[in-house]
Scaffold this active site. Structure first.
Site, PDB file in Angstrom:
ATOM      1  N   GLU B  58       0.658  -1.192  -0.067  1.00 23.97           N
ATOM      2  CA  GLU B  58      -0.160   0.045  -0.067  1.00 23.97           C
ATOM      3  C   GLU B  58       0.728   1.251   0.064  1.00 23.97           C
ATOM      4  O   GLU B  58       0.338   2.143  -0.442  1.00 23.97           O
ATOM      5  CB  GLU B  58      -0.936   0.020   1.356  1.00 23.97           C
ATOM      6  N   GLN B  80      -7.823  -2.298  -1.048  1.00 25.46           N
ATOM      7  CA  GLN B  80      -8.700  -3.601  -0.606  1.00 25.46           C
ATOM      8  C   GLN B  80      -9.816  -3.313   0.443  1.00 25.46           C
ATOM      9  O   GLN B  80     -10.949  -3.779   0.263  1.00 25.46           O
ATOM     10  CB  GLN B  80      -8.105  -4.862  -0.602  1.00 25.46           C
ATOM     11  N   PHE B  81      -9.425  -2.883   1.332  1.00 21.77           N
ATOM     12  CA  PHE B  81     -10.265  -2.255   2.658  1.00 21.77           C
ATOM     13  C   PHE B  81      -9.576  -0.956   3.266  1.00 21.77           C
ATOM     14  O   PHE B  81      -8.174  -0.786   3.115  1.00 21.77           O
ATOM     15  CB  PHE B  81     -10.279  -3.326   3.771  1.00 21.77           C
ATOM     16  N   ALA B  82     -10.458  -0.096   3.464  1.00 21.49           N
ATOM     17  CA  ALA B  82      -9.991   1.394   3.967  1.00 21.49           C
ATOM     18  C   ALA B  82      -8.898   0.779   4.983  1.00 21.49           C
ATOM     19  O   ALA B  82      -7.907   1.676   5.190  1.00 21.49           O
ATOM     20  CB  ALA B  82     -11.280   2.087   4.669  1.00 21.49           C
ATOM     21  N   ASP B  83      -9.082  -0.154   5.777  1.00 21.60           N
ATOM     22  CA  ASP B  83      -8.346  -0.358   7.008  1.00 21.60           C
ATOM     23  C   ASP B  83      -6.662  -0.451   6.623  1.00 21.60           C
ATOM     24  O   ASP B  83      -5.946  -0.267   7.350  1.00 21.60           O
ATOM     25  CB  ASP B  83      -8.760  -1.621   7.585  1.00 21.60           C
ATOM     26  N   PHE B  84      -6.517  -1.130   5.303  1.00 21.39           N
ATOM     27  CA  PHE B  84      -5.277  -1.140   4.846  1.00 21.39           C
ATOM     28  C   PHE B  84      -4.518   0.070   4.452  1.00 21.39           C
ATOM     29  O   PHE B  84      -3.316  -0.058   4.257  1.00 21.39           O
ATOM     30  CB  PHE B  84      -5.012  -2.315   3.693  1.00 21.39           C
ATOM     31  N   HIS B 125     -11.633  -4.752   9.217  1.00 21.07           N
ATOM     32  CA  HIS B 125     -12.168  -4.520   7.953  1.00 21.07           C
ATOM     33  C   HIS B 125     -13.445  -3.887   7.825  1.00 21.07           C
ATOM     34  O   HIS B 125     -14.476  -3.990   7.219  1.00 21.07           O
ATOM     35  CB  HIS B 125     -12.392  -6.106   7.185  1.00 21.07           C
TER      36      HIS B 125
HETATM   37  C1  LIG Z   1      -1.319  -4.903   4.319  1.00 12.85           C
HETATM   38  C2  LIG Z   1      -2.587  -5.667   3.757  1.00 12.85           C
HETATM   39  N1  LIG Z   1      -3.111  -5.438   2.471  1.00 12.85           N
HETATM   40  C3  LIG Z   1      -4.236  -6.011   1.944  1.00 12.85           C
HETATM   41  C4  LIG Z   1      -4.577  -7.300   2.513  1.00 12.85           C
HETATM   42  C5  LIG Z   1      -5.746  -7.958   2.063  1.00 12.85           C
HETATM   43  N2  LIG Z   1      -5.365  -9.164   1.887  1.00 12.85           N
HETATM   44  C6  LIG Z   1      -5.712 -10.284   3.005  1.00 12.85           C
HETATM   45  S1  LIG Z   1      -5.023 -11.736   2.446  1.00 12.85           S
HETATM   46  C7  LIG Z   1      -4.494 -11.104   0.969  1.00 12.85           C
HETATM   47  C8  LIG Z   1      -3.732 -12.076   0.020  1.00 12.85           C
HETATM   48  C9  LIG Z   1      -2.510 -12.826   0.690  1.00 12.85           C
HETATM   49  O1  LIG Z   1      -1.546 -13.458   0.130  1.00 12.85           O
HETATM   50  P1  LIG Z   1      -0.573 -14.309   0.575  1.00 12.85           P
HETATM   51  O2  LIG Z   1       0.396 -13.366   1.438  1.00 12.85           O
HETATM   52  O3  LIG Z   1       0.343 -14.809  -0.623  1.00 12.85           O
HETATM   53  O4  LIG Z   1      -1.219 -15.422   1.464  1.00 12.85           O
HETATM   54  P2  LIG Z   1      -2.210 -16.524   1.125  1.00 12.85           P
HETATM   55  O5  LIG Z   1      -3.517 -15.974   1.056  1.00 12.85           O
HETATM   56  O6  LIG Z   1      -1.684 -17.010  -0.397  1.00 12.85           O
HETATM   57  O7  LIG Z   1      -1.939 -17.768   1.912  1.00 12.85           O
HETATM   58  C10 LIG Z   1      -4.622  -9.962   0.901  1.00 12.85           C
HETATM   59  C11 LIG Z   1      -4.209  -8.962  -0.250  1.00 12.85           C
HETATM   60  C12 LIG Z   1      -4.157  -7.407   3.937  1.00 12.85           C
HETATM   61  N3  LIG Z   1      -4.639  -8.289   4.706  1.00 12.85           N
HETATM   62  N4  LIG Z   1      -3.028  -6.653   4.619  1.00 12.85           N
END
Ligand SMILES: Cc1ncc(C[n+]2csc(CCOP(=O)(O)OP(=O)(O)O)c2C)c(N)n1
Ligand SMILES: Cc1ncc(C[n+]2csc(CCOP(=O)(O)OP(=O)(O)O)c2C)c(N)n1
Ligand SMILES: [Mg+2]
Ligand SMILES: [Mg+2]
Lengths: 344, 322, 344, 322
Positions: B58, B80-84, B125
């Site tokens: 981000e 993806q969410f405001a929180d991030f 979220h």
């Molecule tokens: C800083 C942040 N940005 C976005 C998200 C939203 N998000 C949750 S899981 C995910 C994908 C994670 O992928 P990966 O690290 O490869 O783990 P996997 O789900 O494949 O186990 C995203 C983008 C988040 N949780 N944290």
């Protein structure tokens, strides 16, 4: 089952994998799989609000880590796909069902849900959603133990995905634990996708293990679908960290065998990948491996399945019978200091 | 055929891409997948080079956007969410928001924040971060509450020369419907009287507009109370003229928001009303916010954490009784 | 000098360093050094409010980069110790003196100071203080050029210190430019200290160049005190990025030959380091190298010194004669959109 | 022998280290170097294992602190400047501040933020971020204005079970002197009447307390006006009782702060006074903040950006004339 009874003794693994340990790892894989299938079904039946995120295909990696960690001594920060690691570490299945189903008796008391659970006082950290944030946190627990003179023989561990490696938090955390040379194991479960995003949009190196050297970490690669390899490599890495070998980075290659969450059909995962090297199910592999080694019989396996199904069933039933939190009885305060309670 | 709030966001982005070659979209999973909430569905197919998937970074996403904007583009960034966006906080408030003041070169970026609570989403979220970004000089913060506003304000946001924090409420995504995207096309910076009344004014924004209207209906049925509901639409700039004009009619104001109670939009509204329309007040200006805890996961807790028609009615009854 | 006249033509360096280019690099190093000595003296005389941060000892690295970049075409985000790179790129010395001395005519109009200056519309970005934040920003400029179809032959560049490599922003930025394969050059000037913090408290790898592979970046190491080596290696890296070779990471080893800022005596830098391999002054080395190659005479050097001293003197004098900003005539708004002016 | 505000911060840390083995310090350049502002000078010599230099990783610094606090320690984290805590924003508000609510396990960390403007420091070394952190549930935000408070509140902060954002004002570091560190030892959460008066109340905190006192002196000389100055000391919790009691005496209030004007402490103060003491007000409650731009570098701009005794007097004259 309502008490925290399942725990794993402090294993100082030698290079040779013991039958006992391999079976422990596999049992945790199975228990986690069975529990998560239940949770997934509950979600699909509309019984779970929010989402369900499962670790199908990642159990070997996760359980191999959790099975080397000691409850109430080591510290573990599981992430999205670590039910198996939680189970192996010693998390009660009731913690999962209660948290998913919002029972007030769960460790999060309905305040947080699904994967965002833990028992921090016992070494199981409760993840926040922001990826990468746990690395430094685990490091902090270890640094504290060092200052207190209680670090000896302890280890900290966390898992992240390929996607989480792109976060600044992950980088800062890894660098910090490397500088402090903390006894920590970080596993990257490279399951080729972050939600829908394939690796080639996530990173540009050949293999994430190429990052180990840049942090001054010892690096290990492992086929995450191969249970015996996982148990050995991860076990040795934990043992190394525990015995003063410094922080360890493990990259496990595998494929997410579910959608990102149970709301997602994962249809963007190409068939070639599903049919490819990492498309196989580590639980099948693990069973096969144990049977081939003569460390497991089909009969035992069936008994275990019955046992774990009953356990999961019971954990769901208990949680479902329990009340959710009562909003009228909540304290509605986020403040811990007694002298400040009620002030704003 | 009904369209939803999320349809409006998608359509506005489609139109922006079609009409303005400077526009491009950047965010996690927004390409082929169409975004976590499908706000960009099908857009990469049409503009493969202008709908780009981002790594989970981000901070870099906003850093990138600032650079692109300096180079003349008008990026729309999806969190993806405001929180991030907490991870992008530094780039938003220190890089993007200060740039025009420091250098005279504007940074026209739009940051889409899927905001606000929904049952079961939990502490990370569900957040409403408008007050955080509005505190900083150099930002514009918009909070559409209707399908038409979601549409027109996103298009307007793209045309503004400042970083715009576009807070879209997840609770409204599929629940809020309309016949089409057309509306009055009010500019950003203007509030709207959503429901007129004479006994008290509720000043609010985003999803709470609908809760306020519900509360107003209840009180009307209950005692013939006519509650005016003002939808701020943008919390920065904040259209205090429309608010004060409403207070001039009603003499009473409740500032309502879904965010955390310390500081924030509601306190800014109350303070400005005091500064500019104190003599119009027949009762103490009131506030109603969420409770002072993280947004809880459990639907029962969540429902009590945020203001509801019931708690709004209760606040209004007190206000009317003063 | 008040107009932007100094610019460097787009150099597509071959492996062979030309006399012309080497002299350009060295001239920029000298000009920057002379200017910064003036600024330091002004600071010590109490004429500059805030702080002064100089690049003494880092001129070879910085100028070697700046001299390969084309004003109004390429994009450059200098950091703390990049006066030489700014000068070589084409920044008017008046921009420096005006910004340091708070002249209203400077590019920052007194709103920002010292190093926090630039001309973003002409490719010179104006740094914020938060380390690492510029990497993604430069990448964004390049991505925009790509979308507009104007990327061909362009390059982006930035420098950071060893300390800045520990920031999450740096990591996210590097990963992003690698994934997008942008034509960018990132230099880490590893001057062994971040303020007072020595490298062993900053990172744990043997050499920061070990990080290149982990990002999928092409990596280059260079002795930052060796002007000809810097000019060659950095020149080639820029040429490579420019001609489609993808992003390049350069790690230059050197030593900060000043305090962190002019308020700091840097007494924590051990004598062994100052007397060690990287303790030598790149400007001395550069002069020596050019003279040995027959590319510079002592007489020319003296003329240059006179010229640059006069230039710096004049730049200071002009800025000192100019008024600071008038707070009563300021707009006091941070908003650019005409329709929102005056609203809050 | 006079001691300064920064001496108080250093001494409090020394005492905390001496008296509580759970305390340790972590931050950039805080070890041998003693910190950018010398707030930790000589402490690493005494406690080599408990005064630890950090890499430039603000996010990890707070992540680390949260882990250490869970493990029972009481870390004090020094940000080199408050402004850089923007990079740690996520760990502070989402990891530290939510932990107790979520898990029942407290996270007693103290984050020291060298805050506020000084001439020539510019947009990124001058910020006042108290309102940002106070917005989030689960934080305590303190803003000492005196040498004694800097001392006692830092020690108290270490003893609290919540994450405490300790905003220390850089302008006061060496300028503010006292005979010793002793004071009334008021607990965090209690405001103090710094100067009593009867015609109007200025509610403020941190460095602005001193500017308010100056303004009060000017107005006293000018026309015998007696201005009461309330030092909030902690902006969260915010001691509204003391504020309202003061307004009960004076009938007039100016909320004064150095932070950006949208939202923030001053709007929270005004809103709470309205909620709890509206009937006591003889004039509209007023606010005075910094101007709505980044903090400018040039001393002349800086001096006009923040409230000054002159601008405070002007605001008070308007308030008194109402
Ligand atoms: C800083 C942040 N940005 C976005 C998200 C939203 N998000 C949750 S899981 C995910 C994908 C994670 O992928 P990966 O690290 O490869 O783990 P996997 O789900 O494949 O186990 C995203 C983008 C988040 N949780 N944290
Ligand atoms: C995110 C962030 N944290 C802290 C600082 C304060 N700071 C300014 S320069 C500096 C040291 C930088 O060291 P390095 O990156 O090695 O560059 P050098 O000064 O050696 O050229 C620090 C800590 C900052 N600017 N940004
Ligand atoms: Mg993944
Ligand atoms: Mg350095």
């Amino acid at each position: 089952m309502t008490e925290q009874t399942i725990s794993t003794p402090n294993k100082d693994l030698s290079k040779e994998l013991s039958k006992e340990h391999a079976r422990d790892v596999f049992r945790a894989m199975l228990r986690a799989r069975v529990l998560e299938i239940k949770l997934s079904n509950l979600y699909k039946a509309g019984k779970i609000v929010g989402g369900v995120y499962i670790g199908k295909g990642q159990e070997a990696v996760s359980a191999s880590l959790g099975a080397c960690l000691t409850w109430n001594k080591d510290v573990f920060a599981p992430l999205i796909r670590d039910q198996a690691g939680r189970t192996a570490f010693g998390e009660d299945p009731l913690d999962a069902t209660r948290t998913y189903l919002g029972s007030a008796k769960g460790p999060m008391r309905g305040r947080d849900g699904n994967l965002h659970r833990g028992r921090p006082a016992e070494g199981l950290l409760a993840m926040i959603s922001h990826l990468g944030a746990a690395v430094a946190q685990v490091g902090g627990v270890l640094l504290a133990k060092r200052i207190k003179g209680e670090l000896d023989g302890c280890v900290g561990a966390t898992c992240v995905g390929d996607g989480a490696t792109s976060t600044g938090a992950f980088h800062e955390g890894l660098n910090f634990i490397a500088v402090e040379r903390l006894p920590m194991v970080v596993i990257i479960a490279d399951n080729q996708f972050a939600y829908s995003t394939p690796n080639d949009r996530q990173y540009a190196c050949d293999d994430l293990i190429d990052r180990a050297k840049g942090y001054g970490l010892e690096g290990h690669s492992v086929d995450g679908t191969d249970m015996l390899e996982c148990a050995t490599v991860i076990g040795n890495a934990v043992a190394k960290a525990r015995s003063g070998g410094g922080p360890q980075l493990i990259v496990a290659k595998l494929l997410r065998l579910s959608g990102h969450g149970e709301h997602d059909d994962g249809s963007y995962v190409a068939t070639e990948l599903q049919e490819g090297r990492y498309g196989r199910d580590c639980n099948d592999v693990g069973k096969q491996q144990l049977i081939e080694k003569g460390w497991l019989t089909e009969l035992e396996y069936s008994k275990w399945m019955l046992e774990f199904n009953a356990e999961a069933q019971e954990a769901v039933a208990v949680a479902q019978r329990e009340d959710g939190p009562n909003p009228y009885k909540e304290e509605w305060s986020a403040i811990a200091s007694p002298s400040l309670k009620g002030l704003q | 055929m009904a369209v939803t709030y999320i349809d409006a966001i998608r359509d506005a982005q489609e139109r922006a891409l079609a009409e303005n070659p400077k526009v491009f979209l950047y965010g996690q999973d927004i390409g082929k997948f169409g975004g976590a909430f499908k706000a960009t569905k099908g857009l990469q197919e049409q503009w493969p080079d202008r709908v780009i998937d981002a790594p989970i970074s981000e901070d870099a996403m906003i850093g990138m956007a600032v650079g692109a904007a300096i180079e003349g583009m008008r990026p729309i960034i999806e969190m993806q969410f405001a929180d991030f966006s907490s991870v992008a906080f530094n780039q938003i408030v220190n890089q993007a928001a200060t740039h025009y003041y420091r250098t005279g070169i504007p940074v026209p970026i739009v940051v889409r924040l899927p905001s606000g609570g929904t049952p079961g989403s939990g502490p990370f979220h569900s957040q409403s971060m408008e007050s955080i970004y509005a505190h900083y000089p150099g930002t514009v913060v918009v909070t559409p509450a209707t399908v038409a506003d979601a549409h027109s304000m996103l298009l307007q946001a793209v045309d503004l020369d400042d970083p715009v924090i576009y807070c879209e409420h997840k609770f409204l995504y599929r629940w809020l419907k309309s016949d089409n995207f057309e509306g009055d096309n009010l500019p950003i910076g203007k509030a709207r009287i959503t429901r007129s009344g004479k006994h008290a004014t509720v000043v609010t924004y985003s999803a709470m507009v609908h809760e306020a209207v519900r509360a107003a209906e209840i009180l009307y049925k209950e005692g013939g109370w006519e509650i005016e509901v003002v939808d701020l639409r943008s919390v920065k700039p904040l259209d205090i003229d429309t608010v004060v004009a409403s207070v001039a009619r009603t003499g009473r104001i409740l500032a309502l928001g879904e965010a955390f109670p310390w500081g924030g939009v509601t306190s800014e509204v109350v303070s400005r009303v005091c500064a500019e329309g104190f003599h119009l007040l027949d009762a103490p200006p009131m506030r109603l916010n969420a409770k002072d805890t993280p947004v809880p996961y459990h639907p029962k807790l969540w429902a009590m954490h945020r203001p509801t028609p019931e708690s709004i009615c209760e606040a209004l009854r007190n206000l009317l009784a003063y």
